[in-house]
Design a protein around this motif. Sequence first.
Motif, PDB file in Angstrom:
ATOM      1  N   HIS A 262      -3.803   6.539  -3.347  1.00 23.16           N
ATOM      2  CA  HIS A 262      -3.601   5.800  -4.528  1.00 23.16           C
ATOM      3  C   HIS A 262      -3.881   4.304  -4.700  1.00 23.16           C
ATOM      4  O   HIS A 262      -3.774   3.679  -5.556  1.00 23.16           O
ATOM      5  CB  HIS A 262      -2.143   6.252  -5.102  1.00 23.16           C
ATOM      6  N   SER A 263      -4.007   3.827  -3.390  1.00 22.49           N
ATOM      7  CA  SER A 263      -4.593   2.362  -3.530  1.00 22.49           C
ATOM      8  C   SER A 263      -5.773   2.098  -4.208  1.00 22.49           C
ATOM      9  O   SER A 263      -5.948   1.101  -4.816  1.00 22.49           O
ATOM     10  CB  SER A 263      -4.592   1.840  -1.958  1.00 22.49           C
TER      11      SER A 263
ATOM     12  N   TYR B 134       3.490   7.495  -6.094  1.00 22.06           N
ATOM     13  CA  TYR B 134       2.314   7.218  -5.163  1.00 22.06           C
ATOM     14  C   TYR B 134       2.074   5.844  -5.220  1.00 22.06           C
ATOM     15  O   TYR B 134       1.670   5.078  -4.211  1.00 22.06           O
ATOM     16  CB  TYR B 134       1.248   8.308  -5.213  1.00 22.06           C
ATOM     17  N   GLU B 135       1.858   5.470  -6.381  1.00 24.36           N
ATOM     18  CA  GLU B 135       1.339   4.049  -6.683  1.00 24.36           C
ATOM     19  C   GLU B 135       2.559   3.117  -6.508  1.00 24.36           C
ATOM     20  O   GLU B 135       2.149   1.858  -5.975  1.00 24.36           O
ATOM     21  CB  GLU B 135       0.851   3.848  -8.216  1.00 24.36           C
ATOM     22  N   GLN B 136       3.673   3.140  -6.714  1.00 24.53           N
ATOM     23  CA  GLN B 136       4.648   2.508  -6.263  1.00 24.53           C
ATOM     24  C   GLN B 136       4.585   2.230  -4.729  1.00 24.53           C
ATOM     25  O   GLN B 136       4.938   1.109  -4.163  1.00 24.53           O
ATOM     26  CB  GLN B 136       6.120   3.034  -6.596  1.00 24.53           C
TER      27      GLN B 136
ATOM     28  N   ALA C 238       1.967   2.739  -2.754  1.00 25.62           N
ATOM     29  CA  ALA C 238       0.867   2.028  -2.360  1.00 25.62           C
ATOM     30  C   ALA C 238       0.931   0.582  -2.394  1.00 25.62           C
ATOM     31  O   ALA C 238       0.105  -0.203  -1.766  1.00 25.62           O
ATOM     32  CB  ALA C 238      -0.367   2.662  -3.331  1.00 25.62           C
TER      33      ALA C 238
ATOM     34  N   THR D  79      -6.566   4.138  -6.880  1.00 28.07           N
ATOM     35  CA  THR D  79      -6.161   3.773  -8.234  1.00 28.07           C
ATOM     36  C   THR D  79      -5.784   2.421  -8.742  1.00 28.07           C
ATOM     37  O   THR D  79      -6.353   1.945  -9.764  1.00 28.07           O
ATOM     38  CB  THR D  79      -5.181   5.073  -8.533  1.00 28.07           C
ATOM     39  N   VAL D  80      -4.883   2.103  -7.866  1.00 27.07           N
ATOM     40  CA  VAL D  80      -4.360   0.627  -8.286  1.00 27.07           C
ATOM     41  C   VAL D  80      -5.335  -0.358  -8.437  1.00 27.07           C
ATOM     42  O   VAL D  80      -5.179  -1.205  -9.267  1.00 27.07           O
ATOM     43  CB  VAL D  80      -3.245   0.288  -7.170  1.00 27.07           C
TER      44      VAL D  80
END
Length: 213
Positions: free
Chosen positions: A103-104, A156-158, A160, A106-107
């Motif tokens: 998900h890094s 997940y993004e938190q 990442a 995605t970020v």
Amino acid sequence: MTEPEVLNGRRARAVRNDGAILTAARDVFVADPDAPIAAVARAAGVGISALYRRYPSKEALLGTLCLDGLRQFVGVAEAAGVVADPWEAFVTFLRGVVEADVHSLTVYLAGRFPTTPEHRDLAAQARVLADGILHRAQQSGAVRADLESTDLPMIYEQLAAIRLGTPDQIRELRRRYLDIHLAGLRATATSYGSLAGTAPTGAALGARWHRST
């Protein structure tokens, strides 16, 4: 050396180069999404011409990088899906996704390249697998019923976003804070009360991958 041996040697070298390029691209573009493609060639230790033979543009490289991330996600979900205990399957899934750090991508990279039918098909497969793991855990009474499948990408993004210290320290911190999340996701955690607000819609999550014009 025979011609087949030469060809096999070239294929092996091409596979090694491609792996090095994708690893370098992930490191370079997560650190700086605006970095030039030449920075990837330098980090991978390959010539720029060798890189362009595989990826004619930065967008093509980003697209392949994110396909690789989706495949990793699917692999993690498939492995977790065969774990017999629903809670342990859920925990194995979340830990695997966070460890893979997909998900890094995605970020940092969402919206920076045109998606393809292959991206969309893999994303749909990933969504079905993830939903199945969550719903089985909820039906067993292990995971709180008010958790939505679209809440998970936000978690997940938190995690990442944690990028403090060395790679080993980052992994340890992400594991620590995932454990805190997992404590709040258990059905017994509802004694604290219902979750505030509403989960994001699938459309809102997907819209981030559309290129801005």
